[in-house]
Enzyme design. Structure first.
Site, PDB file in Angstrom:
ATOM      1  N   CYS A 130       0.812  -1.215   0.000  1.00  0.00           N
ATOM      2  CA  CYS A 130       0.000   0.000   0.000  1.00  0.00           C
ATOM      3  C   CYS A 130       0.848   1.269   0.000  1.00  0.00           C
ATOM      4  O   CYS A 130       1.662   1.469   0.904  1.00  0.00           O
ATOM      5  CB  CYS A 130      -0.914  -0.022   1.232  1.00  0.00           C
ATOM      6  SG  CYS A 130      -1.822   1.511   1.494  1.00  0.00           S
TER       7      CYS A 130
ATOM      8  N   TRP B 276      -7.633  -7.432   4.451  1.00  0.00           N
ATOM      9  CA  TRP B 276      -6.259  -7.614   4.923  1.00  0.00           C
ATOM     10  C   TRP B 276      -6.239  -8.672   6.034  1.00  0.00           C
ATOM     11  O   TRP B 276      -7.044  -8.602   6.955  1.00  0.00           O
ATOM     12  CB  TRP B 276      -5.687  -6.311   5.470  1.00  0.00           C
ATOM     13  CG  TRP B 276      -5.517  -5.208   4.477  1.00  0.00           C
ATOM     14  CD1 TRP B 276      -6.165  -4.006   4.473  1.00  0.00           C
ATOM     15  CD2 TRP B 276      -4.629  -5.185   3.352  1.00  0.00           C
ATOM     16  NE1 TRP B 276      -5.736  -3.236   3.420  1.00  0.00           N
ATOM     17  CE2 TRP B 276      -4.795  -3.934   2.714  1.00  0.00           C
ATOM     18  CE3 TRP B 276      -3.709  -6.101   2.823  1.00  0.00           C
ATOM     19  CZ2 TRP B 276      -4.074  -3.574   1.579  1.00  0.00           C
ATOM     20  CZ3 TRP B 276      -2.994  -5.740   1.681  1.00  0.00           C
ATOM     21  CH2 TRP B 276      -3.180  -4.497   1.078  1.00  0.00           C
TER      22      TRP B 276
ATOM     23  N   ARG C 258     -14.722   0.969   5.506  1.00  0.00           N
ATOM     24  CA  ARG C 258     -13.655   0.160   4.927  1.00  0.00           C
ATOM     25  C   ARG C 258     -12.549  -0.072   5.948  1.00  0.00           C
ATOM     26  O   ARG C 258     -12.276   0.792   6.788  1.00  0.00           O
ATOM     27  CB  ARG C 258     -13.072   0.855   3.695  1.00  0.00           C
ATOM     28  CG  ARG C 258     -14.063   0.998   2.535  1.00  0.00           C
ATOM     29  CD  ARG C 258     -14.235  -0.300   1.793  1.00  0.00           C
ATOM     30  NE  ARG C 258     -15.294  -0.206   0.773  1.00  0.00           N
ATOM     31  CZ  ARG C 258     -15.717  -1.249   0.057  1.00  0.00           C
ATOM     32  NH1 ARG C 258     -15.179  -2.439   0.237  1.00  0.00           N
ATOM     33  NH2 ARG C 258     -16.687  -1.084  -0.832  1.00  0.00           N
ATOM     34  N   VAL C 259     -11.923  -1.234   5.851  1.00  0.00           N
ATOM     35  CA  VAL C 259     -10.786  -1.568   6.717  1.00  0.00           C
ATOM     36  C   VAL C 259      -9.518  -1.316   5.923  1.00  0.00           C
ATOM     37  O   VAL C 259      -9.154  -2.089   5.035  1.00  0.00           O
ATOM     38  CB  VAL C 259     -10.867  -3.027   7.196  1.00  0.00           C
ATOM     39  CG1 VAL C 259      -9.618  -3.414   7.967  1.00  0.00           C
ATOM     40  CG2 VAL C 259     -12.111  -3.224   8.060  1.00  0.00           C
ATOM     41  N   THR C 260      -8.867  -0.207   6.218  1.00  0.00           N
ATOM     42  CA  THR C 260      -7.702   0.222   5.454  1.00  0.00           C
ATOM     43  C   THR C 260      -6.467   0.257   6.340  1.00  0.00           C
ATOM     44  O   THR C 260      -6.535   0.248   7.563  1.00  0.00           O
ATOM     45  CB  THR C 260      -7.931   1.619   4.858  1.00  0.00           C
ATOM     46  OG1 THR C 260      -8.139   2.560   5.938  1.00  0.00           O
ATOM     47  CG2 THR C 260      -9.142   1.629   3.933  1.00  0.00           C
ATOM     48  N   VAL C 261      -5.319   0.300   5.688  1.00  0.00           N
ATOM     49  CA  VAL C 261      -4.044   0.549   6.356  1.00  0.00           C
ATOM     50  C   VAL C 261      -3.483   1.833   5.771  1.00  0.00           C
ATOM     51  O   VAL C 261      -3.806   2.189   4.632  1.00  0.00           O
ATOM     52  CB  VAL C 261      -3.064  -0.631   6.145  1.00  0.00           C
ATOM     53  CG1 VAL C 261      -3.490  -1.843   6.933  1.00  0.00           C
ATOM     54  CG2 VAL C 261      -2.903  -0.976   4.659  1.00  0.00           C
TER      55      VAL C 261
ATOM     56  N   GLU D 219      -5.430   7.767   8.936  1.00  0.00           N
ATOM     57  CA  GLU D 219      -5.241   8.726   7.844  1.00  0.00           C
ATOM     58  C   GLU D 219      -3.738   8.954   7.666  1.00  0.00           C
ATOM     59  O   GLU D 219      -3.085   9.608   8.486  1.00  0.00           O
ATOM     60  CB  GLU D 219      -5.956  10.034   8.156  1.00  0.00           C
ATOM     61  CG  GLU D 219      -5.672  11.168   7.175  1.00  0.00           C
ATOM     62  CD  GLU D 219      -5.827  10.756   5.722  1.00  0.00           C
ATOM     63  OE1 GLU D 219      -4.821  10.862   4.983  1.00  0.00           O
ATOM     64  OE2 GLU D 219      -6.927  10.328   5.337  1.00  0.00           O
ATOM     65  N   SER D 220      -3.184   8.429   6.577  1.00  0.00           N
ATOM     66  CA  SER D 220      -1.731   8.436   6.391  1.00  0.00           C
ATOM     67  C   SER D 220      -1.139   9.838   6.337  1.00  0.00           C
ATOM     68  O   SER D 220      -0.050  10.082   6.864  1.00  0.00           O
ATOM     69  CB  SER D 220      -1.363   7.671   5.121  1.00  0.00           C
ATOM     70  OG  SER D 220      -1.830   8.343   3.959  1.00  0.00           O
TER      71      SER D 220
ATOM     72  N   TYR E 255      -5.654   5.092  -9.025  1.00  0.00           N
ATOM     73  CA  TYR E 255      -6.757   4.242  -8.585  1.00  0.00           C
ATOM     74  C   TYR E 255      -8.044   4.594  -9.334  1.00  0.00           C
ATOM     75  O   TYR E 255      -8.832   3.712  -9.692  1.00  0.00           O
ATOM     76  CB  TYR E 255      -6.984   4.383  -7.080  1.00  0.00           C
ATOM     77  CG  TYR E 255      -5.929   3.691  -6.252  1.00  0.00           C
ATOM     78  CD1 TYR E 255      -6.101   2.376  -5.832  1.00  0.00           C
ATOM     79  CD2 TYR E 255      -4.762   4.351  -5.877  1.00  0.00           C
ATOM     80  CE1 TYR E 255      -5.142   1.732  -5.081  1.00  0.00           C
ATOM     81  CE2 TYR E 255      -3.790   3.717  -5.131  1.00  0.00           C
ATOM     82  CZ  TYR E 255      -3.976   2.400  -4.726  1.00  0.00           C
ATOM     83  OH  TYR E 255      -3.021   1.761  -3.993  1.00  0.00           O
TER      84      TYR E 255
END
Length: 324
Positions: free
Chosen positions: A63, A96, A130-133, A148-149, A195
């Protein structure tokens, strides 16, 4: 890629039928901040102080958003203070996972849980989304600080300076007004633009994404013809936010996401710039091309239904970059 609905997992892809074929990214759910004195940040609640060993980072090597946080963890000398778990590169019906049958996948080092969604449910059993990294986890309060990156890297940029003594500043106050519009354009048309092109399900949605993507790459090529970095001679967060997309461009976005008007290597200044950033001490160790190539091609069944993982281009990110 599924989602949680009131705490229940649903194996459901993005709904592009309701958006005219366009991919729309969901917003991060957790927006708290670690601050030097524990005060609340621009959003969320306070109480998150920069203590060594208190925080844990969940990431995917594939990611680009999670990759930003790994780079800043290294640049800001936080590797001894913030621990890390790495998910498996395959993101299928369960999202994930913490399977460990792949080099570089570590499992859940904190709780031994099977899925990344379990970390979200531990923070909020009724959560929807959503399950995000990446996921920045607070071991003390057992909750998610942030997913939040862009905000995690700003925490890493300054919140821990008193602990580490590292005062390198990638978000300098005097350049913020200049950095912000560059970040905005790069996010919309490049970071997220690949994306929007790759996940488009109509020709119109693809066309609307692909043209701005390459217009911005041409703009960046011109900008870097006369500047070492995006802001001139100073390396800033804008460069690292761009880098994690560029380093993936030829291996996955060019072919898998149909971003194929030009390759990265066809932009001489962007290609040299990417090699320079890659060669920054410690950064190459944050790049796992095996996970990157495997994840995109194996996980996206709607794009690659037979899950054929291509051999990929022969790129040398270590060749002299000639910049500086």
């Amino acid at each position: 890629m599924g989602l949680l609905v009131d705490g229940v997992w649903r194996d459901k892809w993005y709904d592009t039928a309701s958006t005219g074929g366009k991919f729309k990214r969901s917003e991060a759910k957790f927006r708290n901040w670690i601050t030097a004195n524990g005060a609340a940040g621009p959003s969320g609640i306070g109480g998150f102080t920069p203590d060594s060993g208190r925080y844990h980072l969940y990431v995917s090597h594939a990611c680009p958003w999670a990759h930003r946080t790994l780079i800043f963890r290294h640049l800001k000398e936080l590797t001894d203070h913030i621990s890390v778990s790495v998910v498996h590169p395959d993101m299928l019906g369960d999202g994930w996972t913490f399977e460990t049958d792949d080099h570089g996948a570590t499992g859940d080092k904190l709780y031994g849980l099977p899925f990344a969604r379990d970390i979200y449910l531990k923070a909020d059993p009724q959560i929807s989304g959503r399950v995000t990294v990446p996921i920045l986890w607070d071991k003390e309060r057992e909750t998610i600080v942030s997913n939040e990156s862009s905000e995690i890297i700003r925490m890493f940029n300054s919140a821990f300076d008193g602990l580490t003594g590292n005062t390198d500043d990638y978000w300098p106050e005097e350049l913020r007004d200049a950095i912000a519009p560059v970040n905005d354009r790069i996010y919309d048309t490049v970071n997220n633009g690949v994306y929007k092109a790759g996940f488009a399900t109509t020709q119109e949605a693809y066309d609307a994404a692909i043209t701005p993507l390459f217009e911005t790459l041409d703009w960046l090529e011109g900008r870097l013809a006369g500047n070492r970095y995006l802001m001139g001679d100073r390396l800033t967060e804008a460069d690292w936010r761009l880098f994690t997309t560029l380093v993936r461009f030829d291996p996955v976005y060019h072919g898998h996401f149909k971003c194929n008007r030009k390759r990265l290597v066809d932009h001489p200044h962007l290609w040299a710039y990417t090699r320079e950033l890659y060669q920054t001490p410690g950064v190459a160790e944050t790049v796992n091309f095996a996970h990157i190539i495997r994840h995109y091609h194996y996980s996206h069944e709607t794009i690659n239904p037979h899950r054929i993982v291509p051999i990929g281009p022969d790129l040398d990110f270590t060749e002299p970059h000639g910049r500086g």
